[in-house]
Motif scaffolding. Structure first.
Motif, short mmCIF file in Angstrom:
data_model
loop_
_atom_site.label_atom_id
_atom_site.label_comp_id
_atom_site.label_asym_id
_atom_site.label_seq_id
_atom_site.Cartn_x
_atom_site.Cartn_y
_atom_site.Cartn_z
N HIS A 121 0.84 -1.20 0.00
CA HIS A 121 0.00 0.00 0.00
C HIS A 121 0.88 1.26 0.00
CE1 HIS A 121 -3.44 2.55 1.02
NE2 HIS A 121 -2.72 3.07 1.99
N CYS A 141 -8.15 8.13 -6.88
CA CYS A 141 -7.96 6.98 -5.99
C CYS A 141 -9.24 6.15 -5.99
CB CYS A 141 -7.65 7.43 -4.57
SG CYS A 141 -6.05 8.21 -4.40
N LEU A 160 -11.10 3.45 -4.11
CA LEU A 160 -11.10 2.84 -2.78
C LEU A 160 -12.38 2.05 -2.59
CD1 LEU A 160 -10.03 6.04 -0.83
CD2 LEU A 160 -8.62 4.02 -1.18
#
Length: 169
Positions: A43, A91, A93
């Motif tokens: 990550h 991003c 997510l």
């Protein structure tokens, strides 16, 4: 976010994710030769790779496919890197793992048969050029209002057509 003439797109994902991206699947949206895929070991490495690419000014768009939330510090670093490099970061997510540092937060879902926002229903016979309808809802906006739109990809113009519901005056 992507058009054929928009430059290189870097897609950063964590290496443990076993699914493969097929660059040819992106052909309606961008030249597959302009898609670079990075398999980051962790990550933190995914965030670092995305940050460096955003800051470089050489990559037009950076998509980071992450499995963990982004903290305030990491989110702010990504924002500053995007501003410095004049690039755009996105991003992806899992639902419920937003970032407080985000300027905006969106929820995107396909529209199948129930009319949403007076949208046409899914074209099961595929009589339209492209029958993919999506509902894009902005759930966080630091500088504006919250709203939802029905959108459809237009292959001819290589754009997403965004048409909001007509307002009453």
């Amino acid at each position: 976010m992507c058009r054929a003439d928009s430059g290189t797109v870097l897609w950063v994902r964590e290496a443990w994710n076993g699914t493969q991206l097929n660059p040819l699947g992106f052909e309606p949206y961008l030249d597959p030769q302009k898609l670079l895929v990075v398999q980051a070991p962790s990550h933190i490495d995914a965030l670092a790779s995305g940050e460096e690419a955003l800051r470089s000014g050489r990559i037009a768009r950076v998509v980071m496919e992450l499995s963990q939330p982004i903290g305030l510090t990491e989110g702010r670093r990504l924002q500053l890197a995007a501003q410095t490099g004049r690039s755009m970061g996105l991003c992806l997510l899992p639902e419920g793992m937003g970032s407080n540092a985000a300027q905006t937060r969106w929820h995107c879902a396909p529209i199948f048969d129930a009319p949403v926002l007076n949208a046409p229903v899914f074209d099961a016979q595929n009589t339209a050029e492209d029958s993919t309808l999506q509902c894009w809802e902005i759930t966080k906006n630091k500088s504006g209002t919250l709203k939802a739109w029905v959108v459809k990809w237009d292959a001819q113009t290589r754009r997403v057509n965004v048409v909001s519901e007509a307002a009453q005056r």
